[in-house]
Write a protein that holds these residues in place. Structure first.
Motif, short mmCIF file in Angstrom:
data_model
loop_
_atom_site.label_atom_id
_atom_site.label_comp_id
_atom_site.label_asym_id
_atom_site.label_seq_id
_atom_site.Cartn_x
_atom_site.Cartn_y
_atom_site.Cartn_z
N PRO A 180 -3.77 4.68 0.93
CA PRO A 180 -3.71 5.43 2.20
C PRO A 180 -2.92 6.73 2.09
CG PRO A 180 -2.38 3.43 2.31
CD PRO A 180 -3.20 3.32 1.07
N GLY A 181 -1.98 6.81 1.16
CA GLY A 181 -1.20 8.02 0.99
C GLY A 181 -1.99 9.18 0.43
N ARG A 182 -3.18 8.92 -0.08
CA ARG A 182 -4.01 9.98 -0.66
C ARG A 182 -5.11 10.43 0.30
NH1 ARG A 182 -0.90 11.90 -4.68
NH2 ARG A 182 -0.59 10.41 -6.39
N VAL A 183 -5.14 9.87 1.49
CA VAL A 183 -6.25 10.11 2.41
C VAL A 183 -6.02 11.39 3.21
CG1 VAL A 183 -7.49 9.21 4.42
CG2 VAL A 183 -6.84 7.68 2.56
N GLY A 184 -7.02 12.30 3.14
CA GLY A 184 -7.01 13.48 3.98
C GLY A 184 -7.94 13.27 5.17
N ARG A 185 -8.99 14.06 5.25
CA ARG A 185 -9.97 13.96 6.34
C ARG A 185 -11.19 13.22 5.82
NH1 ARG A 185 -9.02 20.43 7.41
NH2 ARG A 185 -6.82 20.22 8.04
N PHE A 186 -11.40 12.01 6.29
CA PHE A 186 -12.46 11.15 5.77
C PHE A 186 -13.59 11.04 6.79
CE2 PHE A 186 -11.23 8.31 2.00
CZ PHE A 186 -10.47 9.33 1.41
N ASP A 194 -1.82 2.27 8.59
CA ASP A 194 -1.19 3.43 7.95
C ASP A 194 -2.19 4.51 7.55
OD1 ASP A 194 1.43 2.22 8.01
OD2 ASP A 194 0.76 0.96 6.34
N LEU A 195 -3.33 4.57 8.22
CA LEU A 195 -4.34 5.57 7.89
C LEU A 195 -4.36 6.68 8.93
CD1 LEU A 195 -7.41 3.44 6.73
CD2 LEU A 195 -5.83 4.75 5.30
N PRO A 196 -4.61 7.92 8.49
CA PRO A 196 -4.87 8.99 9.46
C PRO A 196 -6.23 8.79 10.09
CG PRO A 196 -5.23 9.77 7.22
CD PRO A 196 -4.67 8.38 7.10
N PRO A 197 -6.61 9.61 11.06
CA PRO A 197 -7.91 9.44 11.71
C PRO A 197 -9.07 9.54 10.72
CG PRO A 197 -6.52 10.88 13.01
CD PRO A 197 -5.80 10.67 11.70
N GLN A 211 0.84 -1.19 0.00
CA GLN A 211 0.00 0.00 0.00
C GLN A 211 0.88 1.24 0.00
OE1 GLN A 211 -2.10 -1.00 3.62
NE2 GLN A 211 -3.93 -1.59 2.48
N PRO A 212 0.57 2.21 -0.88
CA PRO A 212 1.39 3.43 -0.95
C PRO A 212 1.07 4.36 0.22
CG PRO A 212 -0.43 3.58 -2.49
CD PRO A 212 -0.51 2.22 -1.85
N THR A 213 1.88 4.32 1.25
CA THR A 213 1.54 5.02 2.48
C THR A 213 1.97 6.47 2.48
OG1 THR A 213 3.60 4.27 3.50
CG2 THR A 213 1.64 2.90 3.82
N THR A 214 2.76 6.90 1.53
CA THR A 214 3.15 8.31 1.42
C THR A 214 2.68 8.86 0.09
OG1 THR A 214 5.28 7.88 0.36
CG2 THR A 214 5.23 7.81 2.77
N ALA A 244 -9.42 4.35 0.89
CA ALA A 244 -8.41 4.52 1.93
C ALA A 244 -7.51 3.30 2.04
CB ALA A 244 -9.08 4.80 3.27
N THR A 245 -8.07 2.11 1.85
CA THR A 245 -7.29 0.87 1.95
C THR A 245 -6.37 0.70 0.75
OG1 THR A 245 -9.05 -0.17 3.25
CG2 THR A 245 -7.46 -1.63 2.20
N HIS A 246 -6.88 1.04 -0.45
CA HIS A 246 -6.04 0.96 -1.65
C HIS A 246 -4.95 2.03 -1.64
CE1 HIS A 246 -9.22 -1.56 -3.48
NE2 HIS A 246 -8.34 -1.86 -4.42
#
Length: 565
Positions: free
Chosen positions: A252-258, A464-467, A39-42, A248-250
């Motif tokens: 995670p590096g693109r996830v902001g505030r979900f 590796d996900l933000p809140p 998973q691309p975490t960054t 988010a699972t695919h």
């Protein structure tokens, strides 16, 4: 006369058990060592994979914004006119992105003046398959989001995007199904035959195998690129929470505030997801609606206790199932009565309208008397009853077919289903005996006859996900609280906001000050609550009060008309 039973058939055509989802298939354009299950975490890793996955001709698209047309927004145009729309070209199949003609995904926004906002929220109304362009209106209707770019989206398959259609044959097959409470061998055989015919009709569309959540996840990532954002925020309702957790699972590096509002159980397949619904709808009907209607017995005459209201409903249901009641534009039979009641359970604002409708059905049913002895029914009363029925089931006839097709393709393609009709017949008997409002419809399963592609979605684990903020009412009928808790447990970084003494499906932006404050702070400032928390519901409407729906409630109702969650 139009029967209007296809919406409830689609909404209740997926109700049973499944195992956990498996590991993701990798896009064909990159070597296994590059994409595999890593998973691309960054942002940097996510960008590298985006470039490997996406042909150059699709990257850095220039968006051409123009006023959305009435055809793009549909009948909601009169409510949310003034939005701008743009199209994004996406590969037909992300597993072979260089092949085939591109598809079009349409997005929307409130027209912008001045400097561009710093953050972008992508929204989804659920379904899956609900048309979502109108949700861009959150940017103007929710004051806290005035400084944020809010994007509406019609996912592939539906609305103003490239459409998947199952055609008139599929709709005819589903509309002709017998009453699902008829448990005769003949009726069960006709139900199986109708679902098989509908699935075969859907298979004729060349997009059938590429309308999936995974394909849509990569479409959204391409939309993100066209919007020139490294990360995006998310507000997803109902089925939009499934899409959000998979994005988010695919990536995670693109996830902001979900924000996940009215959350689908993301830990299992769709077959298990829908298994909650018979229990949850019955709970909402018996514990929220029936006592409320009983408090208004002097107005509606449906029963002085919750138990009496439920008994009245079952008596009326049996009567119109045996002898349908004709009113202008409708044939009120058992299936339609269930359909309108189910729709009303999504939002308490519909409780008064439903109660007046049931009161009218009771009046006309008594007036016509036993079979063969009824008098002519008064035209004024039947016309009023038809108006109430229309108020409970608004639909855009130009969009419903593609929404139903996208709902079927997504839920049937995303995860495995039992293909043994005897299993479904027994499941329907069991669920119906416990939860008669919707349980018997479990036997009607288009996915049991669906030839799905070789696809496995990744298990949702929250690594590796933000809140992430999960918003859930206790008595949600379509996405049960129990499933939201499982999703919360799987997503270790998530915060669960429980709305107590509440059963509405779709909470944020609907007028709960506590919820709107918590979610608004999270989206606009990134403020994360210290831990799980709760808000109080806003209470049921007054007896005989007018059902005043917000604009957002109307948008979400339109998104689920003809689809599921």
């Amino acid at each position: 006369m139009p029967h209007r039973r296809s919406a409830v058939l689609a909404a209740t055509s997926a109700l049973a058990l499944a195992g956990p989802l498996l590991l993701a298939v990798q896009p064909a354009t990159a070597a296994p060592s590059d994409l595999g299950t890593a998973q691309p975490t960054t942002v940097e890793q996510a960008q590298q994979q985006f470039e490997q996955r996406t042909p150059e001709r699709y990257r850095d698209q220039d968006l051409s914004w123009a006023t959305c047309s009435a055809e793009q927004i549909g009948w909601l145009n009169s409510l949310v006119g003034g939005l701008e729309c743009a199209s994004v070209a996406v590969p037909r199949d992300w597993n072979a992105p260089e092949e085939g003609e591109p598809l079009q995904v349409t997005i929307s926004r409130v027209p912008q003046t001045g400097p561009r906002p710093e953050r972008t929220i992508i929204t989804n109304p659920g379904g899956p398959g609900g048309a979502g362009l109108a949700l861009a209106s959150l940017g103007s209707s929710v004051p806290a989001l005035a400084g944020t770019e809010v994007i509406g989206l019609d996912v592939r398959g539906t609305g103003a995007s490239s459409n998947l259609t199952c055609g008139a044959d599929a709709l005819a097959a589903l509309s002709a199904l017998p009453d699902y409470r008829d448990r005769s061998l003949e009726a069960l055989a006709l139900t199986a035959k109708g679902n098989q015919a509908a699935a075969e009709a859907c298979a004729d569309d060349p997009l059938k195998d590429v309308v999936t959540t995974q394909q849509t996840v990569y479409d959204i990532d391409l939309v993100r690129d066209a919007l020139d954002r490294d990360t995006v925020d998310w507000v997803g309702y109902s089925g939009g929470t499934w899409l959000g957790t998979q994005f988010a699972t695919h990536l995670p590096g693109r996830v902001g505030r979900f924000v996940l509002d009215s959350t689908v159980d993301a830990t299992a397949g769709y077959q298990e997801v829908f298994d909650y619904q018979p229990m949850a709808f019955q709970r909402r009907f018996e514990q929220d609606y029936a006592p409320w209607a009983a408090a208004g017995h002097s107005v509606y005459g449906l029963g002085a206790t919750g138990e009496e209201v439920v008994a009245t409903y079952e008596r009326l249901r049996a009567s119109v199932a045996a002898r349908p009641l004709g009113i202008p534009g409708f044939q009120v039979d058992g299936v339609l009565l269930d359909a309108l009641t189910l729709q009303s359970m999504y939002g308490k604002a519909d409780f008064p309208t439903l109660s007046w409708f049931l009161s009218g059905v009771q009046f006309l049913d008594a007036l016509r008397g036993p079979a063969g002895t009824g008098a002519d029914l008064p035209a004024g009363v039947t016309a009023d009853l038809a108006e109430l029925a229309r108020a409970l089931s608004p639909e855009d006839p130009t969009a419903t077919e593609s929404m139903q097709a996208t709902f079927a393709a997504t839920t049937c393609n995303d995860s495995q289903w039992n293909t043994d009709q005897s299993y479904w017949n027994a499941k329907g008997d069991e669920a119906g005996a416990k939860y008669p409002l919707v349980g018997y419809s479990t036997s009607s399963q288009i996915c049991a006859y669906w030839d799905r592609p070789d696809l496995d979605l990744p298990a949702v684990d929250g690594a590796d996900l933000p809140p992430l903020l999960i918003v859930q009412s206790r008595h949600d009928p379509a996405t049960a609280y129990e499933g939201a808790v499982k999703t919360h447990e799987a997503l270790g970084s998530s915060i669960l906001l429980t709305v107590e003494d509440e059963g509405d499906h779709g909470i944020y932006g609907m007028g709960n000050p506590c919820v709107d404050a918590v979610v608004g702070d999270f989206l606009t400032t990134g403020a994360v609550p210290d831990g799980d928390l709760s808000c109080q519901g806003v209470g049921l409407p007054p007896v005989a009060g007018a059902g005043g729906e917000s604009l957002l409630a109307k948008v979400l109702k339109a998104a689920r008309t003809g689809s599921g969650a």
